[in-house]
Design a protein around this motif. Structure first.
Motif, PDB file in Angstrom:
ATOM      1  N   ASP A  31      -3.798   9.189  -7.510  1.00 14.67           N
ATOM      2  CA  ASP A  31      -3.806   7.527  -6.773  1.00 14.67           C
ATOM      3  C   ASP A  31      -2.546   7.742  -6.042  1.00 14.67           C
ATOM      4  OD1 ASP A  31      -5.864   8.096  -8.752  1.00 14.67           O
ATOM      5  OD2 ASP A  31      -5.318   7.390 -10.108  1.00 14.67           O
ATOM      6  N   LEU A  32      -1.504   7.926  -6.701  1.00 11.47           N
ATOM      7  CA  LEU A  32      -0.260   7.213  -5.989  1.00 11.47           C
ATOM      8  C   LEU A  32      -0.453   7.222  -4.281  1.00 11.47           C
ATOM      9  CD1 LEU A  32       2.608   7.804  -7.926  1.00 11.47           C
ATOM     10  CD2 LEU A  32       0.816   5.437  -8.254  1.00 11.47           C
ATOM     11  N   ASN A  34      -2.724   7.996  -2.357  1.00 11.60           N
ATOM     12  CA  ASN A  34      -3.245   7.002  -1.893  1.00 11.60           C
ATOM     13  C   ASN A  34      -3.128   5.917  -1.758  1.00 11.60           C
ATOM     14  OD1 ASN A  34      -5.488   9.325  -1.551  1.00 11.60           O
ATOM     15  ND2 ASN A  34      -6.186   9.062  -3.204  1.00 11.60           N
ATOM     16  N   ILE A  35      -2.889   4.965  -2.621  1.00 10.58           N
ATOM     17  CA  ILE A  35      -2.644   3.263  -2.573  1.00 10.58           C
ATOM     18  C   ILE A  35      -0.838   4.395  -1.304  1.00 10.58           C
ATOM     19  CG2 ILE A  35      -1.604   2.104  -4.480  1.00 10.58           C
ATOM     20  CD1 ILE A  35      -2.890   3.123  -6.281  1.00 10.58           C
ATOM     21  N   LEU A  36      -0.320   4.591  -1.464  1.00 10.97           N
ATOM     22  CA  LEU A  36       1.211   4.273  -1.235  1.00 10.97           C
ATOM     23  C   LEU A  36       0.054   4.771   0.815  1.00 10.97           C
ATOM     24  CD1 LEU A  36       3.109   6.033  -3.117  1.00 10.97           C
ATOM     25  CD2 LEU A  36       3.569   3.170  -2.208  1.00 10.97           C
ATOM     26  N   TYR A  38      -1.916   3.533   1.728  1.00 11.32           N
ATOM     27  CA  TYR A  38      -3.235   2.179   2.335  1.00 11.32           C
ATOM     28  C   TYR A  38      -2.227   1.356   2.675  1.00 11.32           C
ATOM     29  CZ  TYR A  38      -6.266  -1.287   2.078  1.00 11.32           C
ATOM     30  OH  TYR A  38      -6.456  -2.560   2.617  1.00 11.32           O
ATOM     31  N   VAL A  39      -1.139   0.853   1.635  1.00 12.70           N
ATOM     32  CA  VAL A  39      -0.741   0.309   2.159  1.00 12.70           C
ATOM     33  C   VAL A  39       0.756   0.282   3.197  1.00 12.70           C
ATOM     34  CG1 VAL A  39      -0.097  -0.665  -0.661  1.00 12.70           C
ATOM     35  CG2 VAL A  39       1.680   0.573   0.355  1.00 12.70           C
TER      36      VAL A  39
ATOM     37  N   ALA B 291      -3.073  -5.495   1.312  1.00 14.65           N
ATOM     38  CA  ALA B 291      -2.364  -3.988   1.619  1.00 14.65           C
ATOM     39  C   ALA B 291       0.324  -4.858   1.392  1.00 14.65           C
ATOM     40  CB  ALA B 291      -1.933  -3.580   2.776  1.00 14.65           C
ATOM     41  N   ILE B 403      -8.554   2.560  -4.694  1.00 13.01           N
ATOM     42  CA  ILE B 403      -8.617   2.261  -3.605  1.00 13.01           C
ATOM     43  C   ILE B 403     -10.193   0.842  -3.437  1.00 13.01           C
ATOM     44  CG2 ILE B 403      -8.651   1.998  -1.204  1.00 13.01           C
ATOM     45  CD1 ILE B 403      -5.728   2.927  -1.910  1.00 13.01           C
TER      46      ILE B 403
END
Lengths: 96, 460
Positions: A31-32, A34-36, A38-39, B291, B403
């Motif tokens: 998860d981390l 993927n999220i990092l 994405y941002v 984001a 997400i």
């Protein structure tokens, strides 16, 4: 894509004072990442000479008189919220 | 039921009967799991005080519900977490106090994603809330319980908090009105903090006029919340004619559910038929808003949630040997996975070596987003678009992929980051009967204008 290693997860957990359950670590690692990942799209933006925004009220230096405000809460009521109280003091477990 | 209908009922019967009926309805609807606790004893006592004339006000005897991250008397304030499962608030949130000062009666505490982290109420430590229209679907979130209990007509209004869409998105999913005020318009004193630069208090109601009344009561400066603005809210009886309205094309792309777009286009046509000038506008930074949000908000909440340490209040882990273990186990047991995920993201983006690349860049990108809004509001009175890209999704559909879950907030986070007021009002239903919300967004302190426009569009 940002790759977060298992050690990264454990380090972040330590920074966050979280003792993770073994079963959660793999999921959080994915998860981390993927999220990092994405941002990271924000890197595409040119922010040269752009000032950061930390708050949106437009208020600055809000003052009030230095007087005592009675919130109507007694010491006993606040102490009653703690897990353990002895002689009007919060008791914590022995760690030394 | 509208507030005025309830007030008439109280006049012809009694506040006690009305409050008893509301509690009975809440119990009959328990299967939705919209409420975590009832505050019946205190509610009935206050109802008797309304009937005896001791309590008066504009809402004397009118029942309501608060999201369980508001401190309120009569039941624990859990924030839907194990951390605060047994936390009995020693004080009440200012918003609750203001409603009580007008005679309103809180009958219960509504379910939410634990610590308001989520967009479906599936992250509640006590189980999800079900959608008011289709119980196989999510309530939306994080204020899902407040939205559902209002939609079920158990109470005429409820309070919620909105950090990135947590009032507007569940309002859209359940067919009620949801108001997110201007940042700083409503005191947050006594509300469990999440992200301090975007947390906002607001309301749910079954119609716009009731939302206006509640907004009027809860708004205003509070010495106990130094981010509050002087009271600027004043109900506007009539909508300004011939407004210039911008339809945000970035929220109407092919990726958005076609029936959602259809309902928004119908709303736009109705605005035009009433003499408003609607044209398409672009908000290119909207693409980056999510984001930006998922850097800034985790950063702020990782700091706000540091206070849950097992020492002074809340859950404390048993059988520990070291201080690190006390903190670590307490927090592991007290937080749900989404809380941990966000706290760890926050720790990452704030840690040395990553701060500039993530946190600082996000705050700069936030400035670019705000500049785009400001520029649009030089030309337009109101911006319009869907509240969410789809109607309510199925329970469990997005829980495996954070997400995918976050994407449902893509249309609500931009105004949160800019501190702008935005409301969601029902725009009809799709063929399956699921509700679709239209979002009206305005410049800072324009919520009265947004609400009067929405009221003028309601079917009478």
């Amino acid at each position: 894509m940002t790759q977060i290693s298992r050690d990264d997860v454990l380090y972040l957990a330590q920074l966050s004072s979280l003792e993770l359950d073994e079963t959660e670590i793999d999921g959080l690692q994915a998860d981390l990442s993927n999220i990092l990942g994405y941002v990271q799209q924000l890197n595409k933006l040119d922010t040269t000479n752009v000032e950061p925004t930390y708050q949106v009220t437009g208020l600055s230096s809000v003052w009030r008189d230095d007087t005592v405000i009675d919130f109507g809460i007694s010491r006993q009521e606040l102490l009653a919220l703690s897990p353990e109280v002895v002689d009007n003091q919060i008791k914590v477990p022995k760690v030394l | 039921m509208t507030i005025s209908e309830i007030l008439n009922q109280i006049k012809s019967t009694s506040a006690r009967l009305v409050v008893e009926n509301s509690i009975k309805l809440a119990k009959e609807n328990e299967s939705y799991h919209a409420l975590l606790n009832l505050t019946s004893e205190r509610a009935l006592k206050r109802a008797d005080e309304v009937d005896s004339g001791k309590i008066t006000g504009r809402l004397a005897g009118v029942p309501f519900v608060v999201k369980d991250n508001f401190l309120a008397f009569g039941a624990p304030t859990t924030a839907a977490s194990k951390m605060l499962e047994n936390f009995n608030a020693p004080l009440q949130a200012t918003a609750v106090e203001k409603l009580e000062a007008e005679g309103a009666i809180c009958i219960g505490k509504a379910n939410l994603d634990a610590f308001a982290h989520g967009g479906s109420t599936e992250n509640s430590a006590f189980g999800p809330t079900k959608n008011a229209i289709d119980t196989d679907r999510v309530a939306g979130g994080s204020s899902g319980g407040s939205a559902v209990i209002t939609a079920l007509n158990v109470v005429p209004f409820a309070l919620g908090s909105d950090t990135g869409g947590s009032i507007r998105q569940p309002a859209s999913y359940n067919g009620v009105v949801g108001v997110k005020s201007t940042y700083g318009a409503v005191s947050r004193y006594g509300v469990v903090a999440m992200a301090s630069s975007t947390d906002v208090i607001g309301s749910f109601a079954t119609n716009v006029a009731d939302a206006e009344l509640v907004t009027d009561i809860i708004s205003g400066r509070d010495e106990r919340d130094m981010t509050t603005l002087p009271d600027f809210f004043k109900v506007q009886p009539n909508a300004k004619p011939g407004q210039k309205i911008g339809l945000v094309s970035d929220f109407m792309t092919d990726g958005v559910d076609s029936e959602v777009r259809e309902k928004i286009n119908q709303y736009v046509e109705k605005l035009r038929s009433k003499g408003h000038d609607v044209s398409e506008v672009n908000l290119p930074m909207a693409e980056y808003a999510l984001a930006i949000y998922y850097i800034i908000v985790p950063a702020e909440l990782s700091s706000n949630l540091a206070r849950y340490d097992g020492i002074r209040y809340g859950h404390r882990a048993e059988g520990i040997k070291t201080l690190a273990e006390l903190y670590g186990k307490t927090r592991d047991q007290g937080f749900v996975t989404e809380n941990k995920r966000r706290i760890m993201i926050g720790s990452y983006v704030l840690s040395s070596g990553y701060f500039d690349a993530y946190y600082l860049q996000a705050q700069k990108a936030r400035t670019l987003l705000i500049n785009e809004f400001d520029k649009l509001f030089e030309k337009y009175d109101v911006l319009i678009g869907p509240t969410a890209p789809t109607p309510a999704f199925k329970l469990g559909e997005n829980t495996a992929d954070p997400i995918k879950m976050y994407i449902n907030d893509i249309m609500t986070v931009p105004t949160s980051l800019a501190g702008l007021p935005a409301i969601s009002v029902p725009a009809g239903t799709n063929k399956a009967g699921l509700s679709i919300g239209v979002q009206l967004m305005g410049p800072r302190q324009s919520e009265a204008m947004l609400l009067s426009l929405a009221r003028s569009m309601e079917d009478k």
